[in-house]
Design a protein around this motif. Structure first.
Motif, PDB file in Angstrom:
ATOM      1  N   GLY A  50       0.811  -1.117   0.155  1.00  0.00           N
ATOM      2  CA  GLY A  50       0.024   0.190   0.056  1.00  0.00           C
ATOM      3  C   GLY A  50       0.756   1.181   0.259  1.00  0.00           C
ATOM      4  N   VAL A  89       2.739   4.546  -1.216  1.00  0.00           N
ATOM      5  CA  VAL A  89       2.581   5.260  -2.473  1.00  0.00           C
ATOM      6  C   VAL A  89       3.947   6.073  -2.700  1.00  0.00           C
ATOM      7  N   VAL A  98      -1.820   4.001   1.183  1.00  0.00           N
ATOM      8  CA  VAL A  98      -3.307   3.811   1.134  1.00  0.00           C
ATOM      9  C   VAL A  98      -3.629   3.085   2.590  1.00  0.00           C
ATOM     10  N   THR A 112      -6.755  15.485  -5.525  1.00  0.00           N
ATOM     11  CA  THR A 112      -6.630  15.224  -4.191  1.00  0.00           C
ATOM     12  C   THR A 112      -6.831  16.314  -3.298  1.00  0.00           C
ATOM     13  N   GLN A 163     -12.389   4.547   2.803  1.00  0.00           N
ATOM     14  CA  GLN A 163     -11.598   3.709   1.583  1.00  0.00           C
ATOM     15  C   GLN A 163     -11.093   4.530   0.672  1.00  0.00           C
ATOM     16  N   GLY A 164      -9.578   4.351   0.426  1.00  0.00           N
ATOM     17  CA  GLY A 164      -9.025   5.001  -0.624  1.00  0.00           C
ATOM     18  C   GLY A 164      -8.207   6.328  -0.043  1.00  0.00           C
ATOM     19  N   ASP A 165      -8.528   6.337   1.233  1.00  0.00           N
ATOM     20  CA  ASP A 165      -7.559   7.563   2.078  1.00  0.00           C
ATOM     21  C   ASP A 165      -6.201   7.167   1.916  1.00  0.00           C
ATOM     22  N   ILE A 166      -5.393   8.360   1.769  1.00  0.00           N
ATOM     23  CA  ILE A 166      -3.690   8.214   1.885  1.00  0.00           C
ATOM     24  C   ILE A 166      -3.416   8.829   2.992  1.00  0.00           C
TER      25      ILE A 166
END
Length: 225
Positions: free
Chosen positions: A134, A136, A151, A194, A208-211
């Protein structure tokens, strides 16, 4: 994990050593004997062969390898040939180094989705990307501490910062959260932007999808991810 690094120049050698230090099994491949001699005590295995030779290439343990990295940088033609052989062999995960923009276009045309740019990204960053699920991006502060963007793991979706216990359980600091938002352009096309959400509060719930931008000790970050 098991890796094959083809091309042991500065980038390939550095990546191979860092992955080995992180406890992975690494096979380093180069046709220059001096490179093999210099690294044989520093990485798991070293093999001296010309990877552009199809017969020699297929002697590599490709089926039992999780990731193959084509790190050849001195010869773009050799890089493309070896990348094509890797695609043909159907390796599980393939990363290839691009020397310039034209080279990158050729790799993209071959269907390579993961392309390394050593002039912009360090071997340290790539070793973290490959070993941490996960991840990035990352910024190494020193050999032990980093700031990473990752992520949010699925098991923490719907939980708050306090519930997860970043400080208490993992000894990590969440600096901020980046969220994706779909917007329409003037011409009606969808565009994902973003949005930075500042310093999160203890009751901030992860979606869901939060960084997450996280600061902490490398082993603690790896444990969390």
């Amino acid at each position: 994990m098991k890796f094959i690094i083809i091309g042991l120049g500065n980038f390939g050698a550095s990546l191979a050593m860092k992955l080995t230090m992180q406890g992975n099994e690494v096979v380093g491949v180069d046709q220059r004997m001096e490179k093999i001699t210099a690294l044989k005590e520093k990485i798991t295995h070293c093999i001296c062969l010309d990877a552009t030779d199809e017969a020699a290439f297929y002697t590599l343990p490709l089926r039992n390898t999780d990731v193959v990295v084509v790190a050849i940088g001195e010869d773009e033609g050799a890089n493309i040939m070896v990348t094509a052989l890797c695609k043909e062999a159907g390796v599980k995960r393939l990363i290839s180094r691009a020397v310039n923009r034209l080279h990158e276009k050729v790799l993209t045309a071959l269907g390579i989705s993961e392309i390394a740019h050593p002039e912009e990204e360090s071997a340290e960053r790539w070793s973290k990307k490959l070993c941490m699920t996960g991840l990035v991006d990352s910024f190494e502060l020193n050999s032990n501490y980093s700031i990473v963007e990752a992520v949010v793991p699925d098991k923490y979706v719907g939980k708050s910062i306090q519930e997860i216990g970043f400080r208490e359980k993992y000894e990590l600091l969440v600096l901020t959260i980046l969220k994706s938002k779909e917007q329409k352009t003037t011409f009606g096309k969808s565009m994902v932007t973003t949005i930075l959400h500042g310093i999160p509060k203890p009751d901030t719930v992860l979606e869901q999808g939060d960084i997450l931008a996280i600061y902490g000790y490398n082993d603690h970050i790896k444990s969390f991810l």
